[in-house]
Write an enzyme that holds these catalytic residues in place. Structure first.
Site, PDB file in Angstrom:
ATOM      1  N   GLY A   1       3.201   1.851  -2.340  1.00 37.68           N
ATOM      2  CA  GLY A   1       3.997   1.767  -3.489  1.00 37.68           C
ATOM      3  C   GLY A   1       3.293   2.693  -4.381  1.00 37.68           C
ATOM      4  O   GLY A   1       2.341   3.511  -4.046  1.00 37.68           O
TER       5      GLY A   1
ATOM      6  N   TYR B   1      10.375 -10.855 -13.142  1.00 41.92           N
ATOM      7  CA  TYR B   1       9.250 -10.198 -12.912  1.00 41.92           C
ATOM      8  C   TYR B   1       8.220 -10.772 -13.571  1.00 41.92           C
ATOM      9  O   TYR B   1       7.057 -11.077 -13.099  1.00 41.92           O
ATOM     10  CB  TYR B   1       9.555  -8.861 -13.276  1.00 41.92           C
ATOM     11  CG  TYR B   1       8.136  -7.867 -13.232  1.00 41.92           C
ATOM     12  CD1 TYR B   1       7.487  -7.585 -11.906  1.00 41.92           C
ATOM     13  CD2 TYR B   1       7.646  -7.273 -14.162  1.00 41.92           C
ATOM     14  CE1 TYR B   1       6.585  -6.912 -11.853  1.00 41.92           C
ATOM     15  CE2 TYR B   1       6.614  -6.394 -14.039  1.00 41.92           C
ATOM     16  CZ  TYR B   1       6.053  -6.309 -12.729  1.00 41.92           C
ATOM     17  OH  TYR B   1       5.004  -5.368 -12.723  1.00 41.92           O
TER      18      TYR B   1
ATOM     19  N   GLY C   1       0.818  -1.437  -0.167  1.00 38.74           N
ATOM     20  CA  GLY C   1       0.066  -0.169  -0.067  1.00 38.74           C
ATOM     21  C   GLY C   1       0.876   1.026   0.017  1.00 38.74           C
ATOM     22  O   GLY C   1       0.203   2.245  -0.249  1.00 38.74           O
TER      23      GLY C   1
ATOM     24  N   ASP D   1       7.037  -8.188   5.757  1.00 44.74           N
ATOM     25  CA  ASP D   1       7.423  -8.841   4.641  1.00 44.74           C
ATOM     26  C   ASP D   1       6.279  -9.894   4.044  1.00 44.74           C
ATOM     27  O   ASP D   1       6.094 -10.814   4.645  1.00 44.74           O
ATOM     28  CB  ASP D   1       8.883  -9.585   4.893  1.00 44.74           C
ATOM     29  CG  ASP D   1       9.430 -10.072   3.631  1.00 44.74           C
ATOM     30  OD1 ASP D   1       8.675 -10.138   2.443  1.00 44.74           O
ATOM     31  OD2 ASP D   1      10.763 -10.186   3.727  1.00 44.74           O
TER      32      ASP D   1
ATOM     33  N   ILE E   1       6.225  -3.466   3.534  1.00 42.59           N
ATOM     34  CA  ILE E   1       7.681  -3.444   4.302  1.00 42.59           C
ATOM     35  C   ILE E   1       8.214  -2.172   4.485  1.00 42.59           C
ATOM     36  O   ILE E   1       8.999  -1.840   5.425  1.00 42.59           O
ATOM     37  CB  ILE E   1       8.599  -4.476   3.141  1.00 42.59           C
ATOM     38  CG1 ILE E   1       9.693  -4.626   4.091  1.00 42.59           C
ATOM     39  CG2 ILE E   1       9.226  -3.455   2.102  1.00 42.59           C
ATOM     40  CD1 ILE E   1      10.570  -5.973   3.489  1.00 42.59           C
TER      41      ILE E   1
HETATM   42  N1  SER Z   1       5.817  -0.641 -14.836  1.00 45.15           N
HETATM   43  C1  SER Z   1       6.318  -2.121 -14.802  1.00 45.15           C
HETATM   44  C2  SER Z   1       7.522  -2.254 -15.146  1.00 45.15           C
HETATM   45  O1  SER Z   1       8.095  -1.433 -15.584  1.00 45.15           O
HETATM   46  C3  SER Z   1       5.614  -3.013 -15.813  1.00 45.15           C
HETATM   47  O2  SER Z   1       4.603  -3.623 -15.090  1.00 45.15           O
HETATM   48  O3  SER Z   1       8.296  -3.056 -14.572  1.00 45.15           O
END
Ligand code: SER
Length: 310
Positions: free
Chosen positions: A10, A138, A8, A49, A32
């Site tokens: 971010g 990611y 929350g 975390d 975190i």
């Molecule tokens: N905005 C993100 C990134 O650049 C993409 O989901 O990692």
């Protein structure tokens, strides 16, 4: 409603909290990081975390939220620098949240997925259902998160829904994404009069203004379940080249110096993503439609950054 927002603090979470607070929800955050000054004071802040299962279980058991917005994640550029940590936070974290939701009867989990679930060589625009072969840690963890959520919904009835966000543009600080260059052109362009972009001028990926992105999450959460034919949806707004963003900034910020110096790591991440996605399924199933264009976003964002600096 009682709502828990992981991550929350971010880029998305901080602004989502304001939208949810204005709707009168009872909000808690699990993050975190410390509470940022931009977060609403009404949200209860729990530090922890997401990759730590017992901490996640404790907080979900104590708060008994009806809905969890699961936003905690390491983004693409940070994920390539810290791949093991990205795996822990994004994979273990998502598993922990889903497992806590199942165990303590959370009705719904909302998931922030991404255009990074896609890999190269896909049709343009990329349809909702397509082979997902990402090349980044990611992207891999987000594909797995989508599938895990679907499994928890089908197997245990945790109502799991997600959107694949484009690069998100806002006045707030982003956290280690590859698409952050677009917002830096505005924020740094305005504040410092100059910005050196870390990808080349022709780079093109789907992008979206934050208010549209927040509306997508909230609207998908509220959509009648029987209308939803899938768990995770592409959403689209616009796909300018980096230089088209630069032109939009130049037209509004006199004498701004926007230059390019491509960083090979971030350029190759960006080049592995599609230029456009097709959001027909979201439009059809829950009436999604982006409101902001590049121009209307540029006007609104620049006014917002100026107001913040006054
Ligand atoms: N905005 C993100 C990134 O650049 C993409 O989901 O990692």
């Amino acid at each position: 409603m009682r709502i828990l927002v992981t991550g929350g603090g971010g880029q998305i979470g901080t602004e989502l909290l304001h939208v949810l607070a204005s709707q009168g929800h009872e909000l808690s955050v699990y993050d975190i990081a410390r509470r940022p000054s931009a977060a609403p004071g009404s949200a209860a802040w729990h530090r922890g975390d997401v990759s730590n299962r017992s901490e996640v279980f404790d907080v979900v058991q104590e708060l008994k939220p009806e809905v969890i917005y699961h936003l905690a994640a390491l983004l693409s550029a940070t994920g390539e620098t810290l791949p093991h940590r990205a795996y822990q936070v994004n994979m273990d974290g998502t598993h922990n949240v889903l497992e806590a939701a199942r165990t303590f009867g959370v009705r719904q989990v909302m998931f922030a997925s991404t255009i990074a679930v896609f890999g190269p060589h896909l049709p343009d625009p990329v349809p909702n259902e397509v082979s997902l072969r990402p090349t980044t840690m990611y992207g891999i963890t987000k594909v797995a998160g989508e599938m895990l959520g679907e499994y928890y919904d089908n197997t245990w009835g945790v109502d799991f829904r997600g959107v694949r966000f484009p690069g998100l543009i806002s006045a707030g600080e982003p956290g280690g994404g590859t698409t952050d260059y677009a917002l830096f052109m505005y924020v740094h362009g305005l504040r410092h009069g100059a910005y050196e972009c870390f990808v080349g001028p022709d780079s093109t990926v789907p992008m979206m203004y934050m208010p549209d992105a927040l509306r997508a999450l909230v609207e998908l959460s509220a959509a009648p379940k029987e209308k939803l034919k899938r768990h995770v949806y592409n959403i689209a707004a616009f796909s300018p080249t980096a230089d088209e963003f630069a032109d939009a900034v130049r037209a509004r910020v006199p004498n701004v110096q926007l230059t390019y110096n491509a960083d090979p790591m971030r350029q190759s991440i960006l080049d592995s993503w599609p230029a456009r996605v097709d959001d027909a399924a979201a439009r059809h199933d829950w009436g999604w439609k982006a409101q902001y264009t590049l121009d209307s976003m540029s006007d609104d964002l620049i006014a917002k950054i100026k107001a913040m600096d006054e």
